[in-house]
Design a protein around this motif. Structure first.
Motif, PDB file in Angstrom:
ATOM      1  N   LYS A  38       6.362   9.434  -2.577  1.00 53.08           N
ATOM      2  CA  LYS A  38       6.934  10.773  -2.760  1.00 53.08           C
ATOM      3  C   LYS A  38       5.934  11.696  -3.467  1.00 53.08           C
ATOM      4  O   LYS A  38       5.824  12.879  -3.125  1.00 53.08           O
ATOM      5  N   ALA A  39       5.201  11.150  -4.444  1.00 51.32           N
ATOM      6  CA  ALA A  39       4.185  11.942  -5.137  1.00 51.32           C
ATOM      7  C   ALA A  39       3.098  12.383  -4.150  1.00 51.32           C
ATOM      8  O   ALA A  39       2.681  13.549  -4.148  1.00 51.32           O
ATOM      9  N   LEU A  40       2.647  11.463  -3.308  1.00 54.70           N
ATOM     10  CA  LEU A  40       1.644  11.804  -2.289  1.00 54.70           C
ATOM     11  C   LEU A  40       2.176  12.843  -1.312  1.00 54.70           C
ATOM     12  O   LEU A  40       1.467  13.774  -0.928  1.00 54.70           O
TER      13      LEU A  40
ATOM     14  N   MET B  49     -14.336  19.283   4.020  1.00 54.99           N
ATOM     15  CA  MET B  49     -13.506  19.128   5.225  1.00 54.99           C
ATOM     16  C   MET B  49     -12.166  18.549   4.824  1.00 54.99           C
ATOM     17  O   MET B  49     -12.029  18.007   3.714  1.00 54.99           O
ATOM     18  N   ASP B  50     -11.181  18.661   5.690  1.00 53.46           N
ATOM     19  CA  ASP B  50      -9.876  18.058   5.432  1.00 53.46           C
ATOM     20  C   ASP B  50      -9.842  16.666   6.030  1.00 53.46           C
ATOM     21  O   ASP B  50      -9.679  16.491   7.239  1.00 53.46           O
ATOM     22  N   ALA B  51     -10.029  15.655   5.181  1.00 53.02           N
ATOM     23  CA  ALA B  51     -10.033  14.272   5.632  1.00 53.02           C
ATOM     24  C   ALA B  51      -8.683  13.607   5.360  1.00 53.02           C
ATOM     25  O   ALA B  51      -8.576  12.386   5.352  1.00 53.02           O
TER      26      ALA B  51
ATOM     27  N   PHE C  71       0.829  -1.201   0.000  1.00 57.19           N
ATOM     28  CA  PHE C  71       0.000   0.000   0.000  1.00 57.19           C
ATOM     29  C   PHE C  71       0.862   1.250   0.000  1.00 57.19           C
ATOM     30  O   PHE C  71       1.966   1.244   0.542  1.00 57.19           O
ATOM     31  N   SER C  72       0.322   2.304  -0.577  1.00 61.08           N
ATOM     32  CA  SER C  72       0.939   3.618  -0.449  1.00 61.08           C
ATOM     33  C   SER C  72       0.784   4.080   0.988  1.00 61.08           C
ATOM     34  O   SER C  72       0.078   3.454   1.781  1.00 61.08           O
ATOM     35  N   GLU C  73       1.411   5.201   1.307  1.00 61.60           N
ATOM     36  CA  GLU C  73       1.098   5.819   2.590  1.00 61.60           C
ATOM     37  C   GLU C  73      -0.345   6.317   2.520  1.00 61.60           C
ATOM     38  O   GLU C  73      -0.901   6.488   1.428  1.00 61.60           O
ATOM     39  N   PRO C  74      -0.995   6.550   3.650  1.00 60.92           N
ATOM     40  CA  PRO C  74      -2.400   6.973   3.633  1.00 60.92           C
ATOM     41  C   PRO C  74      -2.610   8.294   2.897  1.00 60.92           C
ATOM     42  O   PRO C  74      -1.764   9.180   2.951  1.00 60.92           O
ATOM     43  N   TYR C  75      -3.740   8.384   2.205  1.00 61.01           N
ATOM     44  CA  TYR C  75      -4.121   9.657   1.585  1.00 61.01           C
ATOM     45  C   TYR C  75      -5.389  10.222   2.215  1.00 61.01           C
ATOM     46  O   TYR C  75      -5.800  11.336   1.890  1.00 61.01           O
TER      47      TYR C  75
ATOM     48  N   THR D 235      -8.388   3.925   7.557  1.00 53.29           N
ATOM     49  CA  THR D 235      -7.258   4.538   6.869  1.00 53.29           C
ATOM     50  C   THR D 235      -7.344   4.178   5.391  1.00 53.29           C
ATOM     51  O   THR D 235      -7.364   2.995   5.032  1.00 53.29           O
ATOM     52  N   LEU D 236      -7.408   5.195   4.530  1.00 57.52           N
ATOM     53  CA  LEU D 236      -7.515   4.974   3.086  1.00 57.52           C
ATOM     54  C   LEU D 236      -6.135   5.055   2.447  1.00 57.52           C
ATOM     55  O   LEU D 236      -5.374   5.988   2.691  1.00 57.52           O
TER      56      LEU D 236
END
Length: 199
Positions: free
Chosen positions: A170-172, A191-193, A108-112, A152-153
């Protein structure tokens, strides 16, 4: 036994374990193949004949950061992760909860983003219409101050692609650092999710 020098050069090519990194495939194609269901507002949906939504815009920005084109492939829940595992798609961007079960099969990527289970599921939706991310047995759940469970998405992709993972993360990170990810969240959710809930 005498081994010809030319034969030594060919041996690595014959190995079944030699495999191209996913980032090389993406760069060679010049596109990031993104699987999504495409029928869940505000994450990804069709409006006036084109895909739009939070995750569609996120996918476009991630592809831009990777210096490739975003290629969205609407599919159904049954094909989504199987397609990622088989290499049919590079990633799934479909409000996926990073679960312990899924982490055994995918990286998985880091969470977005972080979403309340109550917020993801419409009040009137029957269980069969709850978003795919919420249908797993083992969710990556935290408890925020209000007591509502939060998932966590993150973005799943084939295991064993550390260079792709580093590029995607890195892009995220760039999208987070300059506020673009938070702005997308505000645009689509009001909202900032993108930040974990305060404990």
């Amino acid at each position: 036994m005498r081994v010809l020098p030319g034969l030594l050069l060919l041996l690595p090519l014959a190995s079944p374990f030699v495999q191209a990194e996913l980032i090389d495939d993406v760069n060679d194609r010049g596109e990031l193949r993104i699987a999504l269901e495409g029928d869940m507002r505000p994450f990804g949906f069709t409006e006036s004949g084109r895909l739009t939504g939070f995750e569609v815009e996120l996918g476009e920005q991630l592809a831009r950061e990777l210096d490739v084109q975003a290629s969205f492939v609407p599919t159904d829940a049954a094909d989504l992760l199987q397609g990622v595992e088989s290499g049919k798609y590079d990633v799934a961007l479909n409000h996926m909860a990073m679960t312990a079960e899924l982490r055994k099969r995918y990286d998985f990527s880091e969470p977005y983003g972080y979403a309340s289970a109550q917020w993801l599921a419409h009040k009137e939706a029957p269980p069969t219409q709850i978003p795919f991310a919420m249908q797993e047995n083992s969710l990556a759940v935290t408890q925020d101050a209000s007591g509502a469970p939060t998932v966590t998405l993150a973005i799943p992709f084939q295991k064993g692609n550390p260079a792709f993972q580093a590029s995607l993360d890195k892009a995220l990170q760039r999208l987070k650092a300059d506020g673009r990810l938070a702005a997308l969240s505000q645009k689509w959710f009001g909202m900032d999710a993108t930040q974990p809930p305060q404990q």
